[in-house]
Design a protein around this motif. Sequence first.
Motif, short mmCIF file in Angstrom:
data_model
loop_
_atom_site.label_atom_id
_atom_site.label_comp_id
_atom_site.label_asym_id
_atom_site.label_seq_id
_atom_site.Cartn_x
_atom_site.Cartn_y
_atom_site.Cartn_z
N GLU A 187 0.91 -1.22 0.20
CA GLU A 187 0.10 -0.04 -0.17
C GLU A 187 0.94 1.22 0.18
O GLU A 187 1.43 1.55 1.08
CB GLU A 187 -0.93 0.02 1.17
N LYS A 188 1.08 1.99 -1.29
CA LYS A 188 2.23 2.79 -1.14
C LYS A 188 3.53 2.32 -0.73
O LYS A 188 4.08 3.13 0.13
CB LYS A 188 1.69 4.05 -0.61
N GLY A 189 3.95 1.43 -1.24
CA GLY A 189 5.06 0.61 -0.64
C GLY A 189 4.83 -0.55 0.30
O GLY A 189 3.74 -0.91 0.64
N PRO A 190 5.94 -1.55 0.78
CA PRO A 190 5.45 -2.42 1.56
C PRO A 190 5.15 -2.34 3.08
O PRO A 190 5.64 -1.46 3.42
CB PRO A 190 7.02 -3.48 1.47
N ARG A 191 4.42 -2.93 3.46
CA ARG A 191 3.84 -2.79 4.83
C ARG A 191 3.71 -4.17 5.53
O ARG A 191 3.23 -5.18 4.77
CB ARG A 191 2.68 -2.09 4.99
N LEU A 192 4.29 -4.57 6.73
CA LEU A 192 4.06 -5.90 7.46
C LEU A 192 2.61 -5.88 7.98
O LEU A 192 2.15 -5.02 8.21
CB LEU A 192 4.91 -5.87 8.69
N VAL A 193 2.12 -7.16 7.61
CA VAL A 193 0.73 -7.43 8.18
C VAL A 193 1.22 -8.02 9.63
O VAL A 193 1.57 -8.71 9.95
CB VAL A 193 0.41 -8.84 7.34
N PRO A 194 0.34 -6.97 10.68
CA PRO A 194 0.46 -7.59 11.93
C PRO A 194 0.05 -8.89 12.26
O PRO A 194 -1.20 -9.16 11.80
CB PRO A 194 -0.52 -6.34 12.53
N LEU A 195 0.65 -9.52 13.01
CA LEU A 195 0.39 -11.07 13.35
C LEU A 195 0.40 -11.16 14.79
O LEU A 195 1.33 -10.59 15.58
CB LEU A 195 1.31 -11.99 12.62
N GLU A 196 -0.61 -11.77 15.51
CA GLU A 196 -0.44 -11.87 16.88
C GLU A 196 0.67 -12.64 17.54
O GLU A 196 1.16 -12.12 18.58
CB GLU A 196 -1.79 -12.82 17.52
N LEU B 102 13.67 -10.16 11.09
CA LEU B 102 14.23 -10.29 10.02
C LEU B 102 12.94 -9.90 8.65
O LEU B 102 13.30 -9.39 7.57
CB LEU B 102 14.22 -12.03 9.48
N GLU B 103 11.65 -10.23 9.08
CA GLU B 103 10.70 -9.82 8.09
C GLU B 103 10.68 -8.15 7.79
O GLU B 103 10.12 -7.70 6.92
CB GLU B 103 9.16 -10.63 8.74
N ALA B 104 10.81 -7.81 9.10
CA ALA B 104 10.91 -6.12 8.94
C ALA B 104 12.13 -5.62 7.95
O ALA B 104 12.28 -4.82 7.17
CB ALA B 104 11.00 -5.44 10.33
N MET B 105 13.30 -6.50 8.39
CA MET B 105 14.29 -6.25 7.36
C MET B 105 14.18 -6.51 5.96
O MET B 105 14.55 -5.62 4.84
CB MET B 105 15.55 -6.93 7.58
N THR B 106 13.12 -7.34 5.56
CA THR B 106 12.73 -7.37 4.04
C THR B 106 12.00 -6.31 3.80
O THR B 106 12.23 -5.88 2.70
CB THR B 106 11.82 -8.83 4.23
N MET B 107 10.95 -5.83 4.63
CA MET B 107 10.22 -4.72 4.05
C MET B 107 11.16 -3.52 3.78
O MET B 107 10.97 -2.76 2.74
CB MET B 107 9.27 -4.24 5.40
N LEU B 108 12.37 -3.22 4.63
CA LEU B 108 13.24 -2.25 4.53
C LEU B 108 14.01 -2.36 3.10
O LEU B 108 13.86 -1.50 2.39
CB LEU B 108 14.27 -2.16 5.73
N VAL B 109 14.51 -3.76 2.86
CA VAL B 109 15.09 -3.90 1.66
C VAL B 109 14.43 -3.58 0.33
O VAL B 109 14.98 -3.19 -0.57
CB VAL B 109 16.11 -5.40 1.67
N ILE B 110 13.10 -3.97 0.38
CA ILE B 110 12.27 -4.05 -0.75
C ILE B 110 12.19 -2.32 -1.01
O ILE B 110 12.15 -2.02 -2.07
CB ILE B 110 10.93 -4.81 -0.37
#
Length: 220
Positions: A107-116, A194-202
């Motif tokens: 959504e206007k760039g990558p965003r992490l889906v919040p997971l419980e 790690l998954e936040a790092m993926t968002m950053l590198v994308i």
Amino acid sequence: MKSSPVGLIGGTGGEGQGIALRLAAAGRPVLIGSRSLERARAAAGQINQSVGADHAQGDLNSGLFSKCRLLFLTVPFQHAAPVLKEHRRDFQEGHVLVDVTVPLRFEKGPRLVPLEEGSAAEHLRGILPREIPLVATFKTFPAALLQAIDTPLEGDEFVCHDSPDARDQVLSALRQIRGIRWLDGGPLRYCRALEAMTMLVIGLNRRYSSHEGRYRVLGV
């Protein structure tokens, strides 16, 4: 002694084909899984053509469980939980599942889906039978680079796990891929980083018009 095949659940997408291509280029037999046998066989044929050897075969996802002990889950994250639930009873003692998914939406760039649970890896761990270990890797390495078979690989990739034995089994296969340095990233809960790092590198790749951005850790 011939190596046992590595199975890729949902292996016809970009990430699955990239991993399969690099393993096949290293001489490791791979089974490309799909809901469509035709798509699986077509993807395997493309890989064999690229590496110049018949190291890949196509099969239904359901067919991988009796033929492979090491299984990579390479479907997009939004399909990962339904696929695991569909095949939960197919897992047997001795299987190791490798999660490469990242819970992103765009959504206007990558965003992490919040997971419980905190991360995709921890979320999927809760769906698996308790006795099946889960290892997470290929979270940050670009699929486009994996698919560019004529481009040498360089960079670091992280392996998170809650089982040293499962980690070692996964690394035994992955170390056949030349160019990547595999770093033990610690327990599965570290996949939240790690998954936040993926968002950053994308985001960096988009900003700098690249498909090859990835990480290298200095000093270790």
